[in-house]
Design an enzyme around this catalytic site. Sequence first.
Site, short mmCIF file in Angstrom:
data_model
loop_
_atom_site.label_atom_id
_atom_site.label_comp_id
_atom_site.label_asym_id
_atom_site.label_seq_id
_atom_site.Cartn_x
_atom_site.Cartn_y
_atom_site.Cartn_z
N GLY A 238 56.68 -36.54 -3.24
CA GLY A 238 57.08 -37.18 -2.01
C GLY A 238 58.39 -37.25 -1.37
O GLY A 238 58.67 -37.15 -0.05
N GLU B 193 62.48 -11.19 14.57
CA GLU B 193 62.82 -9.78 14.51
C GLU B 193 61.49 -8.97 14.31
O GLU B 193 61.75 -8.12 13.33
CB GLU B 193 63.76 -10.01 13.30
N GLU C 296 53.11 -8.99 11.16
CA GLU C 296 51.89 -7.92 11.55
C GLU C 296 52.46 -6.80 12.07
O GLU C 296 52.01 -5.74 11.74
CB GLU C 296 51.20 -8.85 12.51
N1 COS Z 1 64.44 4.31 14.40
C1 COS Z 1 64.30 5.48 15.21
N2 COS Z 1 63.35 5.62 16.11
C2 COS Z 1 62.36 4.96 16.32
C3 COS Z 1 62.13 3.74 15.46
C4 COS Z 1 63.17 3.70 14.47
N3 COS Z 1 63.35 2.54 13.54
N4 COS Z 1 61.11 3.14 15.84
C5 COS Z 1 60.52 3.73 16.48
N5 COS Z 1 61.22 4.83 17.11
C6 COS Z 1 60.96 5.97 17.76
C7 COS Z 1 59.55 6.64 17.63
O1 COS Z 1 59.87 7.62 16.43
C8 COS Z 1 59.04 7.05 18.77
O2 COS Z 1 59.36 8.17 19.17
P1 COS Z 1 58.71 9.95 19.22
O3 COS Z 1 57.26 9.50 19.36
O4 COS Z 1 59.28 10.52 19.94
O5 COS Z 1 59.07 10.04 17.50
C9 COS Z 1 59.74 6.04 19.93
O6 COS Z 1 60.61 5.37 19.24
C10 COS Z 1 58.47 5.01 20.34
O7 COS Z 1 58.04 4.63 18.91
P2 COS Z 1 56.52 3.70 18.90
O8 COS Z 1 55.69 4.87 19.26
O9 COS Z 1 56.55 3.37 17.39
O10 COS Z 1 56.75 2.68 19.86
P3 COS Z 1 55.68 1.37 20.09
O11 COS Z 1 55.48 1.13 21.49
O12 COS Z 1 54.29 1.77 19.49
O13 COS Z 1 56.17 0.27 19.34
C11 COS Z 1 56.87 -1.17 17.49
C12 COS Z 1 56.69 0.15 17.98
C13 COS Z 1 55.56 -2.15 17.83
C14 COS Z 1 57.33 -1.02 16.35
C15 COS Z 1 57.86 -2.07 18.48
O14 COS Z 1 57.35 -2.16 19.72
C16 COS Z 1 58.53 -3.16 17.68
O15 COS Z 1 59.07 -3.13 16.66
N6 COS Z 1 58.03 -4.26 18.00
C17 COS Z 1 58.73 -5.63 17.84
C18 COS Z 1 59.90 -5.98 18.52
C19 COS Z 1 60.58 -7.14 17.89
O16 COS Z 1 60.98 -6.85 16.64
N7 COS Z 1 61.01 -8.10 18.32
C20 COS Z 1 61.84 -9.24 18.12
C21 COS Z 1 62.50 -9.27 19.05
S1 COS Z 1 64.10 -8.86 19.19
S2 COS Z 1 65.24 -9.83 17.74
#
Ligand code: COS
Length: 389
Positions: free
Chosen positions: A350, A373, A377
């Site tokens: 409590g 960040e 998921e």
């Molecule tokens: N370092 C270098 N390049 C990266 C990378 C990383 N960590 N992550 C992705 N890339 C590159 C990929 O390689 C890709 O290029 P190529 O296909 O030419 O290789 C390109 O970026 C696009 O990446 P991806 O296809 O994975 O993009 P998506 O739109 O599918 O998105 C996620 C990827 C979902 C991982 C991204 O949108 C994400 O991190 N979302 C969460 C955002 C977040 O953290 N928000 C918090 C608020 S800000 S504090």
Amino acid sequence: MAIATKPEGLNFELPEDLKLLRRSIREFVEKELWPVGQQVEDTDQIPQATLDKMKEVGLFGLPFPEEYGGADVGELGYCVALEELGRANAAFSNVIGAHCSIGAMALHLDGSKELKDKYMPRLCTGELIACFALSEPNAGSDAANIQTSAVRQGDAYVVNGVKHFITNGDFADFATVFTVTDRNLGARGGITALWVDLNQPGVKRGPNDKKMGLYGSHTCELIFNDAKVPADHVIGQVGLGFITAMRTLDMGRLSLGAGCVGASQFGLEKAIAHAKERIQFGKPIAKQQAVQFMLADIATEIYAARNMVYNGAWKADRGERFSMEAAMVKRYCSDMAIHVVDRVLQIFGGSGFMKETGIERGYRDARILAIYEGTNEIQRMIIAEELIK
Ligand code: COS
């Protein structure tokens, strides 16, 4: 055939300078941050005098190069520092994290020498505060779906759009703002990172969001209405901003994990002290197996989490790609921290539910860890994509 001699083995010992860093941050936390903890919670504000002390001891320049006045402690050192900051109210590490881990980090990672020469020294002292503006009302997890536009007009970009949930947005001087410069190209060539002066007529700040926790660390909207950004304030290359965002978030996710370790360690220490003092059924509850199992599990999880963080930071410091490790660290450590504070509260019973123990604050503050960040998921998606690549 000769069998290999005894291998040299891994060295898990922190270097002396990082042990010293740990000690000095711990002392700072206990001397300067703990005494104002309740005030921060009650007033939703870090006192200016405390912010000034945080600047004086160099917290705003921890991971940045010495040539700019930073402490240059490397990612491992930065994680050690954030672990210690995690022992105080989450507001402090949040303000530092938004500035160092992501806001100014994008400039540090991909900015031009001219831009860095101009701004990094004042970012390292904390004279200038930074934030990271990626999220929008319709682009949270789907970060590539941002709508904020930047259109080149002469030697400037004109920026229009709304960013939201921006930590430090209320008082930051500059933001790394992710904008669309080519709608057809999306994440691959269509997003540009800009270093934007927030104290200009084209920028408005919304009211601070009313949150479940993290009092003392504010988030708000940043509204851009024909904001002008000099063309030489592009961070990295035009069109490659999404990569800058992702690389920066890799750094942020790792150090966020470090904060989770520190907060959990602190919770464990409080739970042990309480369990040894609290007598029920004629003996300290620390002698009850149900409590012992909780303490044992918490300690085991912290041990795993800390080693994950250090290993990821070690990889980062070697210049290797560590995106998957950062995602694993962020996912595991944040889930752990939420589960740890829940069990710490359970051990306190409590009294843990009462304001004065500070545990209910930790419980509320922890919940966001699995969301910001990059939700956990999204971290699982990053890990899985890497595994099946
Ligand atoms: N370092 C270098 N390049 C990266 C990378 C990383 N960590 N992550 C992705 N890339 C590159 C990929 O390689 C890709 O290029 P190529 O296909 O030419 O290789 C390109 O970026 C696009 O990446 P991806 O296809 O994975 O993009 P998506 O739109 O599918 O998105 C996620 C990827 C979902 C991982 C991204 O949108 C994400 O991190 N979302 C969460 C955002 C977040 O953290 N928000 C918090 C608020 S800000 S504090």
